[in-house]
Design an enzyme around this catalytic site. Structure first.
Site, PDB file in Angstrom:
ATOM      1  N   LEU A  29       0.800  -1.267  -0.098  1.00  0.00           N
ATOM      2  CA  LEU A  29      -0.055   0.032   0.010  1.00  0.00           C
ATOM      3  C   LEU A  29       0.807   1.335   0.080  1.00  0.00           C
ATOM      4  CD1 LEU A  29      -2.650  -1.175   2.560  1.00  0.00           C
ATOM      5  CD2 LEU A  29      -2.937  -1.413   0.193  1.00  0.00           C
ATOM      6  N   HIS A  33      -3.359   4.238  -2.135  1.00  0.00           N
ATOM      7  CA  HIS A  33      -4.509   3.373  -1.384  1.00  0.00           C
ATOM      8  C   HIS A  33      -5.197   3.900  -0.318  1.00  0.00           C
ATOM      9  CE1 HIS A  33      -1.723   0.223  -3.380  1.00  0.00           C
ATOM     10  NE2 HIS A  33      -2.776   0.233  -4.034  1.00  0.00           N
ATOM     11  N   VAL A 171      -3.364  10.017  -6.822  1.00  0.00           N
ATOM     12  CA  VAL A 171      -2.400  10.597  -5.753  1.00  0.00           C
ATOM     13  C   VAL A 171      -0.880  10.461  -6.588  1.00  0.00           C
ATOM     14  CG1 VAL A 171      -1.514  10.390  -3.690  1.00  0.00           C
ATOM     15  CG2 VAL A 171      -3.766  10.015  -4.001  1.00  0.00           C
TER      16      VAL A 171
END
Ligand code: PAF
Length: 275
Positions: A29, A33, A171
């Site tokens: 992650l 996430h 992101v």
């Protein structure tokens, strides 16, 4: 936060929960996430994150064996953010040889699907299995995998699943590189170069905003710019957001998608364009 490996146990624990928001992942992650997991909390009383590296969506020459598996670190990152981490083994998810598959829409053979035969079929099949196991009201997926998100949206709509699909914004690192578990494969030099993919897409977007409507020309210029710097480009493509098909003249919501390799590392990215 509780870690559950077993389908029956997860179902038992979720039986008394009124609403579930679900974030499927392959683990390792990163902030992309985590951003989805934070958003998930706004949609339901219980947040479930799955961590499962799905063999069905990797081709024979792809990185399934080497895909980073970091469950302990993932669970530490999810502490206080998720209620359950569902981390099944391959045999828990596929106790029998999987012979029933989701046949994704034809768009699955274009863009990323052109070079990754069977990828979206394997992806859609595991996502349907996970949705059936978790039975969430809401499921969240990142827009970085734009084509994946589109196919999942189509599957959920066309299969009448009572689940709202939410797309989270990509992101990015401070220099613009879209966060991805595969970024860690990049050498220091490649990491410095990697930002050029997003810069190329931004330049293409700017050209469209300034009135260029010859999309083939924009795609060609983008491919050339990347190739000149040593990238192996799979595609740069301007599409309509609604169907990911070639844009019709009246379409005002576009997306420019790209996949290209730096050395052995395959990167994807996209930018939306609203006219
Ligand atoms: O985007 C991913 O990480 C995977 O494709 C998904 C949706 C978890 C299915 O394996």
């Amino acid at each position: 936060m509780q870690q559950v490996m077993n389908i029956a146990e997860l179902r038992a624990r979720l039986a008394s929960v009124r609403s579930v928001a679900f974030v499927p992942t392959m683990g390792n992650l990163h902030e992309g996430h985590i951003d989805l997991v934070r958003q998930a909390r706004e949609h339901a009383e219980c947040v479930v994150v799955s961590v499962f590296v799905n063999p069905l969506q990797f081709g024979p020459s792809e990185d399934f064996d080497h895909y980073p598996r970091t469950l302990a670190e993932d669970c530490a990152k999810l502490e206080g953010l998720a209620d359950f981490v569902f981390a099944p083994t391959v045999s828990e998810m596929y106790p029998l040889q999987q012979t029933v598959f989701i046949e994704p829409p034809p768009i699955a053979n274009e863009l990323c699907g052109a070079a990754r035969a069977g990828h979206f079929r394997g992806m859609a099949t595991v996502v349907l299995k996970l949705l059936n196991i978790v039975q969430p009201q809401v499921a969240l997926f990142g827009k970085k995998d734009y084509q994946q998100l589109h196919i999942i949206q189509q599957m959920v709509t066309q299969m009448n699943l009572p689940i709202r699909i939410v797309g989270g914004e990509t992101v990015r690192a401070a220099d613009g590189l879209a966060l991805s578990s595969r970024n860690q494969y990049l050498t220091v030099q490649q990491r410095a170069e990697s930002v050029f993919l997003q810069q190329t897409l931004s330049k293409a977007r700017q050209a469209i905003l300034e009135g260029e409507r010859n999309f083939a020309l924009i795609e060609e210029a983008s491919v050339d710019a990347l190739a000149q710097r040593g990238w192996h480009v799979e595609y740069v493509s301007v599409r309509g957001q609604a169907a990911l098909s070639l844009p019709n003249p009246n379409e005002s919501a576009l997306v420019i998608l790209a996949a290209a390799r730096l050395g052995a590392t395959r990167l994807i990215d996209n930018v939306e364009v609203f006219l």
